[in-house]
Design an enzyme around this catalytic site. Sequence first.
Site, short mmCIF file in Angstrom:
data_model
loop_
_atom_site.label_atom_id
_atom_site.label_comp_id
_atom_site.label_asym_id
_atom_site.label_seq_id
_atom_site.Cartn_x
_atom_site.Cartn_y
_atom_site.Cartn_z
CG ASP A 1 -0.22 -0.38 2.48
OD1 ASP A 1 0.98 -0.04 2.60
OD2 ASP A 1 -0.82 -1.02 3.36
CG ASP B 1 1.60 4.31 4.57
OD1 ASP B 1 0.38 4.11 4.43
OD2 ASP B 1 2.36 3.51 5.14
CG ASP C 1 10.57 1.33 11.99
OD1 ASP C 1 10.72 1.94 10.92
OD2 ASP C 1 9.79 0.36 12.09
#
Length: 436
Positions: A72, A74, A150
């Site tokens: 997907d 983002d 992260d």
Amino acid sequence: MIRKFIHSMLGSGKKSAAGKLRVIPASAHNIRPEDLSDCALRVVRTLHEAGFKTYVVGGAVRDLLLEISPKDFDVATNATPDEVRRLIRRSRIIGRRFQIVHAICHDEVVEVSTFRGTANDDDKQQTDEHGRITRDNVFGSIEEDAARRDFTINALFYDPIRNEILDYFNGVADIRARRLRMIGDPPTRYREDPVRLLRAVRFSAKLGFDLDKTTRAPVKKMADLLLNVPESRLFEEVLKLLLSGHALSCIERLRAEGLHHDLLPLLDGILALPQGKKFIEQALENTDQRIRDEKPVSPGFLFAALLWYPLIENWTARKAANERPMPALFEAMTDVLEAQRKSLAIPRRLDAVIKEIWALQPRFDQRSGQRPVRLLEHPRFRAAYDFMLLRADSGEVDQSVADWWTDFQQVDVEDRESLLVEETKPAPRTRRRRRR
Ligand code: ATP
Ligand code: MG
């Protein structure tokens, strides 16, 4: 000196500082704007034309650089959720603590987040006694947004209009070196959000990347931090791991890092038995294959498989103590699910499926009279049958029994009777190959 300063800022976990910005031009990367989905491209263009800095970010950029097709897209922007909502006609704001916007195209949802910052004042960011961030909800700059992510490879911003990548932490070089490296000071980042321990395992397994030395070093020591993560979040993360398409490799890595103790403590016992090991490996390989084939995978089925050997052990002990087989099976199911819930809490909504798959297994032994037909008509037959095939693959069920059920489903209704086993006769041996 400056490096030391930046390092201390990152290490503090309170403030964030970006690394040195590298702009990777079109000539130095392989992404083209048309690699984005129409929806993602439209969202970025709309916000860009309204004067907002807007990028595709995170997993999609990483995957495109690796020529993997993204799950997907983002988007990150300096527009606020309200501004995004106003500019994108079909969109809705979701989330309370940190609002994001879902931009909806007919069959796709693109998640649009406003750049996140890290609050300095304790009102906006709170940590618990272990350093885990329990609350933070401030908007920030793109640099801050990058620093909160992260891994370096997850902190790349792709601008399809200029066709360039903004890279604050040398993520592109890490992708090329196939290296997973935490942004900032790894122990602090794991403490802030222990789920990152599991994410390290998932991404290294999915991408076949090595963990950078300093990213890996604290993992074993910090495994206990997982005990402190809310149950539902932990479950979601383990599920992502199992449904990553690389479940077997994830489980192997989890064990190698000692992270499975607090999640699936029963795993050690199962894997110590050759048959149990084969069964689990087969179950995970099948799951991985189904994901590669874009077939649906049922979490209930997966957990039924992961806990099957502990269930048999419990059930066998009960039968040896002269309990009646079926009530003993149901008692064993409750025991095993409750024991598992003490570590990784499988949501109760999955109990029904798991128990049904288990409860139907003894019925595959019955191949006479009306019972096989009734089993065939059971709404959970398909899952139970697939589960029984796994048991046969690992040698727990006689292959001839598995083949019999494969044939029994395939023959015409009027021919079924000829396959039924007479009550006293042993099972017929069929030579036909089992269809997969
Ligand atoms: P996947 O392909 O598995 O979806 P992803 O990188 O898109 O991988 P997501 O969980 O969808 O992973 O998260 C999107 C992005 O948000 C990540 O790339 C990362 O930049 C950031 N992110 C997600 N979870 C965390 C976390 N626990 N700590 C810091 N950053 C995170
Ligand atoms: Mg994602």
